[in-house]
Design a protein around this motif. Structure first.
Motif, PDB file in Angstrom:
ATOM      1  N   GLN A   1      -5.805   9.855 -23.772  1.00 58.95           N
ATOM      2  CA  GLN A   1      -7.054   9.322 -22.979  1.00 58.95           C
ATOM      3  C   GLN A   1      -6.852   9.275 -21.680  1.00 58.95           C
ATOM      4  OE1 GLN A   1      -8.486   5.714 -24.607  1.00 58.95           O
ATOM      5  NE2 GLN A   1     -10.553   6.057 -24.034  1.00 58.95           N
ATOM      6  N   TRP A   2      -5.700   8.722 -21.057  1.00 54.52           N
ATOM      7  CA  TRP A   2      -5.536   8.513 -19.693  1.00 54.52           C
ATOM      8  C   TRP A   2      -5.486   9.716 -19.149  1.00 54.52           C
ATOM      9  CZ3 TRP A   2      -1.204  10.435 -17.178  1.00 54.52           C
ATOM     10  CH2 TRP A   2      -1.073   9.724 -15.862  1.00 54.52           C
ATOM     11  N   PHE A   3      -4.775  10.948 -19.508  1.00 57.76           N
ATOM     12  CA  PHE A   3      -4.353  11.986 -18.986  1.00 57.76           C
ATOM     13  C   PHE A   3      -5.699  12.916 -18.838  1.00 57.76           C
ATOM     14  CE2 PHE A   3      -2.801  16.483 -19.451  1.00 57.76           C
ATOM     15  CZ  PHE A   3      -2.170  16.584 -18.341  1.00 57.76           C
ATOM     16  N   SER A   4      -6.379  12.728 -19.911  1.00 56.77           N
ATOM     17  CA  SER A   4      -7.747  13.748 -19.999  1.00 56.77           C
ATOM     18  C   SER A   4      -8.530  13.049 -18.848  1.00 56.77           C
ATOM     19  CB  SER A   4      -8.350  13.417 -21.234  1.00 56.77           C
ATOM     20  OG  SER A   4      -9.850  14.110 -21.261  1.00 56.77           O
ATOM     21  N   GLU A   5      -8.844  11.723 -18.550  1.00 55.02           N
ATOM     22  CA  GLU A   5      -9.446  11.174 -17.446  1.00 55.02           C
ATOM     23  C   GLU A   5      -9.050  11.646 -16.149  1.00 55.02           C
ATOM     24  OE1 GLU A   5      -9.428   7.063 -18.317  1.00 55.02           O
ATOM     25  OE2 GLU A   5     -10.759   7.297 -20.148  1.00 55.02           O
ATOM     26  N   LYS A   6      -7.425  11.705 -16.356  1.00 51.06           N
ATOM     27  CA  LYS A   6      -7.047  11.875 -14.758  1.00 51.06           C
ATOM     28  C   LYS A   6      -7.242  13.317 -14.520  1.00 51.06           C
ATOM     29  CE  LYS A   6      -5.288   8.125 -13.536  1.00 51.06           C
ATOM     30  NZ  LYS A   6      -5.842   7.149 -12.538  1.00 51.06           N
ATOM     31  N   LEU A   7      -7.156  14.242 -15.270  1.00 50.70           N
ATOM     32  CA  LEU A   7      -7.692  15.690 -15.041  1.00 50.70           C
ATOM     33  C   LEU A   7      -9.217  15.788 -14.680  1.00 50.70           C
ATOM     34  CD1 LEU A   7      -5.743  17.677 -17.651  1.00 50.70           C
ATOM     35  CD2 LEU A   7      -4.939  17.307 -15.428  1.00 50.70           C
ATOM     36  N   LYS A   8      -9.796  15.165 -15.256  1.00 45.69           N
ATOM     37  CA  LYS A   8     -11.347  15.152 -14.864  1.00 45.69           C
ATOM     38  C   LYS A   8     -11.724  14.622 -13.376  1.00 45.69           C
ATOM     39  CE  LYS A   8     -12.934  15.021 -19.743  1.00 45.69           C
ATOM     40  NZ  LYS A   8     -13.450  14.182 -20.825  1.00 45.69           N
ATOM     41  N   ASP A   9     -10.883  13.553 -13.182  1.00 41.85           N
ATOM     42  CA  ASP A   9     -11.249  12.874 -12.014  1.00 41.85           C
ATOM     43  C   ASP A   9     -10.491  13.515 -10.611  1.00 41.85           C
ATOM     44  OD1 ASP A   9     -12.061  10.938 -10.003  1.00 41.85           O
ATOM     45  OD2 ASP A   9     -10.404   9.267 -10.518  1.00 41.85           O
ATOM     46  N   THR A  10     -11.203  14.631 -10.375  1.00 43.10           N
ATOM     47  CA  THR A  10     -10.557  15.289  -9.253  1.00 43.10           C
ATOM     48  C   THR A  10     -10.935  14.829  -7.928  1.00 43.10           C
ATOM     49  OG1 THR A  10     -12.597  16.772  -9.278  1.00 43.10           O
ATOM     50  CG2 THR A  10     -10.797  17.669 -10.432  1.00 43.10           C
ATOM     51  N   ASP A  11     -11.757  14.069  -7.819  1.00 45.42           N
ATOM     52  CA  ASP A  11     -12.036  13.066  -6.431  1.00 45.42           C
ATOM     53  C   ASP A  11     -11.055  11.954  -6.306  1.00 45.42           C
ATOM     54  OD1 ASP A  11     -13.916  14.940  -5.626  1.00 45.42           O
ATOM     55  OD2 ASP A  11     -15.704  13.755  -6.825  1.00 45.42           O
ATOM     56  N   GLY A  12     -10.936  11.469  -7.368  1.00 49.27           N
ATOM     57  CA  GLY A  12     -10.208   9.926  -7.332  1.00 49.27           C
ATOM     58  C   GLY A  12      -8.732  10.070  -7.519  1.00 49.27           C
ATOM     59  N   CYS A  13      -8.195  11.230  -8.184  1.00 49.82           N
ATOM     60  CA  CYS A  13      -6.681  11.446  -8.456  1.00 49.82           C
ATOM     61  C   CYS A  13      -6.214  12.804  -8.266  1.00 49.82           C
ATOM     62  CB  CYS A  13      -6.771  11.165 -10.070  1.00 49.82           C
ATOM     63  SG  CYS A  13      -5.176  11.361 -10.725  1.00 49.82           S
ATOM     64  N   HIS A  14      -5.053  12.933  -7.726  1.00 52.98           N
ATOM     65  CA  HIS A  14      -4.317  14.392  -7.584  1.00 52.98           C
ATOM     66  C   HIS A  14      -3.224  14.251  -7.969  1.00 52.98           C
ATOM     67  CE1 HIS A  14      -7.103  15.631  -4.439  1.00 52.98           C
ATOM     68  NE2 HIS A  14      -7.171  14.524  -3.670  1.00 52.98           N
ATOM     69  N   LEU A  15      -3.017  14.613  -9.534  1.00 55.14           N
ATOM     70  CA  LEU A  15      -1.726  14.689 -10.303  1.00 55.14           C
ATOM     71  C   LEU A  15      -1.153  15.795  -9.897  1.00 55.14           C
ATOM     72  CD1 LEU A  15      -0.178  13.322 -12.311  1.00 55.14           C
ATOM     73  CD2 LEU A  15      -1.732  13.886 -14.143  1.00 55.14           C
ATOM     74  N   LEU A  16       0.174  15.890  -9.551  1.00 55.78           N
ATOM     75  CA  LEU A  16       0.925  17.179  -9.303  1.00 55.78           C
ATOM     76  C   LEU A  16       2.221  17.338 -10.048  1.00 55.78           C
ATOM     77  CD1 LEU A  16       0.865  16.867  -5.291  1.00 55.78           C
ATOM     78  CD2 LEU A  16      -0.699  18.065  -6.649  1.00 55.78           C
ATOM     79  N   ILE A  17       2.415  18.596 -10.220  1.00 53.83           N
ATOM     80  CA  ILE A  17       3.872  18.801 -11.062  1.00 53.83           C
ATOM     81  C   ILE A  17       4.679  19.310  -9.993  1.00 53.83           C
ATOM     82  CG2 ILE A  17       4.949  19.890 -12.995  1.00 53.83           C
ATOM     83  CD1 ILE A  17       3.037  17.650 -13.846  1.00 53.83           C
ATOM     84  N   VAL A  18       5.953  18.936  -9.994  1.00 58.83           N
ATOM     85  CA  VAL A  18       6.777  19.506  -9.033  1.00 58.83           C
ATOM     86  C   VAL A  18       7.801  20.517  -9.981  1.00 58.83           C
ATOM     87  CG1 VAL A  18       8.622  18.852  -7.115  1.00 58.83           C
ATOM     88  CG2 VAL A  18       6.956  17.368  -7.768  1.00 58.83           C
ATOM     89  N   GLU A  19       8.015  21.741  -9.307  1.00 58.69           N
ATOM     90  CA  GLU A  19       8.888  22.384 -10.093  1.00 58.69           C
ATOM     91  C   GLU A  19       9.911  23.131  -8.823  1.00 58.69           C
ATOM     92  OE1 GLU A  19       6.387  25.601 -11.504  1.00 58.69           O
ATOM     93  OE2 GLU A  19       5.901  24.450 -13.279  1.00 58.69           O
ATOM     94  N   ASN A  20      11.010  23.816  -9.294  1.00 55.41           N
ATOM     95  CA  ASN A  20      11.891  24.218  -8.352  1.00 55.41           C
ATOM     96  C   ASN A  20      11.556  25.951  -8.509  1.00 55.41           C
ATOM     97  OD1 ASN A  20      13.159  25.443 -10.470  1.00 55.41           O
ATOM     98  ND2 ASN A  20      14.902  23.835 -10.497  1.00 55.41           N
ATOM     99  N   THR A  21      12.241  26.706  -7.661  1.00 56.71           N
ATOM    100  CA  THR A  21      12.191  28.093  -7.467  1.00 56.71           C
ATOM    101  C   THR A  21      12.394  28.920  -8.567  1.00 56.71           C
ATOM    102  OG1 THR A  21      14.198  28.510  -6.295  1.00 56.71           O
ATOM    103  CG2 THR A  21      11.863  28.081  -4.990  1.00 56.71           C
ATOM    104  N   ILE A  22      13.126  28.396  -9.683  1.00 55.31           N
ATOM    105  CA  ILE A  22      13.123  29.189 -10.968  1.00 55.31           C
ATOM    106  C   ILE A  22      12.532  28.504 -12.052  1.00 55.31           C
ATOM    107  CG2 ILE A  22      15.674  29.951 -10.079  1.00 55.31           C
ATOM    108  CD1 ILE A  22      16.910  27.570 -11.943  1.00 55.31           C
TER     109      ILE A  22
END
Length: 522
Positions: free
Chosen positions: A410-431
């Motif tokens: 439920q939390w994750f779904s809300e965060k993805l929808k809240d594009t104005d109030g939340c920026h959720l970023l995944i960090v990856e390396n070059t591989i």
């Protein structure tokens, strides 16, 4: 993009055991996940291990047989007799496999009979060399050195590897198959309270000295074993396998004999006590928090066995039981359950099962390589659930309770929808390895709250600062004149140091339980 290539040089036999091949195969499978094509060059290897390599979609070449007089080179290494030819000739046979005119991206050598002489000869045909060692008894000409043994000090290699060699030392780099990390949490929970209901015996794929049979005989006459069942894991080529199966069938005790198993992690996790060698399988048991009685089956295991014994994770026994505590002495303790629980807790601290990912990151990602930030998407839901319930993440969170999956969904779904109030970023390396996550939540006005976590396998690699800087810069480009705020628990010294290094200021709004750090980005 051109696919990268890796050559593995390792052998297996009754004398050498199968551990060198098995840990190389674990690393090859991890490299395959980041688009490496791996091949093995072996001079001695049983058919079952050839099949295992081929079933993992790697090529294998059996190096040519040699005449006995081709081994007249001065044998100056303790294990020179393992090779059956000169190092020069062995290198020539491997060079014949090179992908000319290109070079191998990486050569990985795991062989006690090979040293810098072989590595120098192979060096012109590859970009980098990783030497896997346990002994620190010979010189290496390598870019990377891996020694996964407990008690080993990086300084042991100070004068026998190049000055610029990157050393990966200790069981945090232990090359374990992914299934061990996957069931670690469940296994550790199971072993917090321990009764002795199942013993597992696993001496290794070869068991040259028939130790399994001697242990079984000791257990069958033990008056302290109660109703515990016994599971025996063996290689199909073990010499006394038929005798052991017959002994198990005659016994009134529940005894299961298995060969060439594919679910080793599951079997170890289901046991309450393991009896095994002090080699590479010791790290598998530690990862799962399984108490161990260990037997030194080779000289190169002595240091590691002593370190495990001193850590409280295992107890050294001898199959003859004439010098060190016997199996029966251990089993007849009045406080056996308490002892097993303490051993389990000590074992769990030694390795977490993510060593292969750490090694891949070290040998494939340059320090100068950029990390990649991307927006989280629906496919990241389960990954973030795993990260958010990591025990260290929960300890450092303001709310320390485990997050139920339904609440996370439920939390994750809300965060993805809240594009104005939340920026959720995944960090990856070059591989493509996923390193961690960063989240910015809008508080009010120009204020944003920052929270982040790093995947267990990448902690301690100095990535916190490297991933936070571009993330803050990204937020600053989207929203001008911002204040980034982070709440950090008092005991979380690593995060405090990172924020201080990034010139965050300690805010007056700090509380008793946590400090508030602020950074103004214009």
């Amino acid at each position: 993009m051109t696919q990268k290539t890796a050559l593995f040089r390792a052998d297996a036999s009754q004398t050498m055991g199968s551990g060198h091949i098995m840990r190389c195969l674990t690393l090859a499978n991890a490299l395959k996940e980041v688009n490496y094509k791996c091949e093995f060059a072996c001079r001695q290897i049983p058919k079952e291990l050839i099949k295992l390599i081929e079933d993992s979609s790697h090529n294998i070449t059996i190096l040519p047989e040699v005449n006995s007089d081709s081994s007249n080179e001065i044998a100056n290494l303790v294990h020179s007799h393992w090779l059956e030819c000169t190092q020069s000739l062995d290198a020539e046979h491997c060079i014949a496999l090179s992908p000319k005119p290109r070079k191998w991206s990486m050569v990985i050598v795991d062989h006690y009979a090979l040293d810098r002489q072989w590595e120098r000869k192979i060096a012109p045909y590859c970009k980098r060399i990783l030497a896997i060692d346990d002994l620190a008894d010979r010189h290496h000409h390598c870019d990377f050195l891996l020694d996964q043994n407990l008690g080993r000090d990086p300084n042991d290699y100070l004068n026998i590897v190049p000055l610029n060699c990157i050393k990966m030392v200790g069981p945090s780099y232990a090359l374990l198959r992914p299934e061990f990390a996957e069931i670690r949490h469940t296994s550790l929970a199971r072993h917090r309270s321990a009764d002795l209901n199942n013993i597992i015996i696993s001496i290794g794929g070869t068991d040259e000295n028939n130790i399994t049979f001697q242990i079984l005989k000791q257990l069958l006459i033990s008056p302290s074993l109660g109703n515990a069942s016994i599971t025996i894991i063996m290689g199909s080529q073990t010499s006394l396998i038929e005798t052991i199966i017959a002994e198990a069938e005659l016994s009134n005790r529940e005894i299961t004999v298995l060969t060439n198993v594919s679910n080793m992690a599951e079997l170890i996790a289901a046991s309450d006590l393991a009896i095994g060698a002090a080699g590479g399988t010791a790290w598998e048991r530690c990862c799962l928090g399984v108490p161990s009685l260990i037997i030194v089956t080779a000289k190169n295991q002595i240091e590691g066995a002593n370190a495990l014994n001193q850590s409280g994770a295992a107890i050294i026994i001898e199959k003859s039981a004439t010098k060190l505590p016997s199996i029966e002495t251990f089993l007849k303790q009045d406080n056996l359950s308490e002892k097993l629980s303490k051993m389990s807790a000590a074992a769990s601290l030694i390795t977490d099962g993510h060593g292969a990912a750490r090694v891949v990151h070290k040998i494939t990602v340059n320090k100068e390589s950029n990390i990649i930030l991307r927006k989280a998407n629906a496919k990241d839901k389960d990954l973030l659930y795993t990260w958010v319930n990591d025990c260290q993440v929960r300890k450092n969170a303001l709310n320390t309770a485990t997050i139920p999956y339904y609440n996370h969904e439920q939390w994750f779904s809300e965060k993805l929808k809240d594009t104005d109030g939340c920026h959720l970023l995944i960090v990856e390396n070059t591989i493509g390895q996923k390193i961690g996550q960063i989240r910015f939540d809008h508080i009010t006005g120009s204020k944003w709250e920052l929270s982040y976590s790093i995947a267990l396998e990448f902690r301690g690699a100095g990535l916190g600062e490297k991933m936070l800087v571009p993330a803050i810069e990204t937020l600053g480009r989207l929203h001008k004149n911002i204040t980034v705020q982070a709440r950090v628990k008092k005991h979380n010294l690593k995060s405090r140091r990172i924020f201080e290094k990034l010139n965050f200021n300690l805010s007056s709004s700090s509380q008793i339980e946590y400090d508030v750090y602020e950074f103004h980005y214009i």
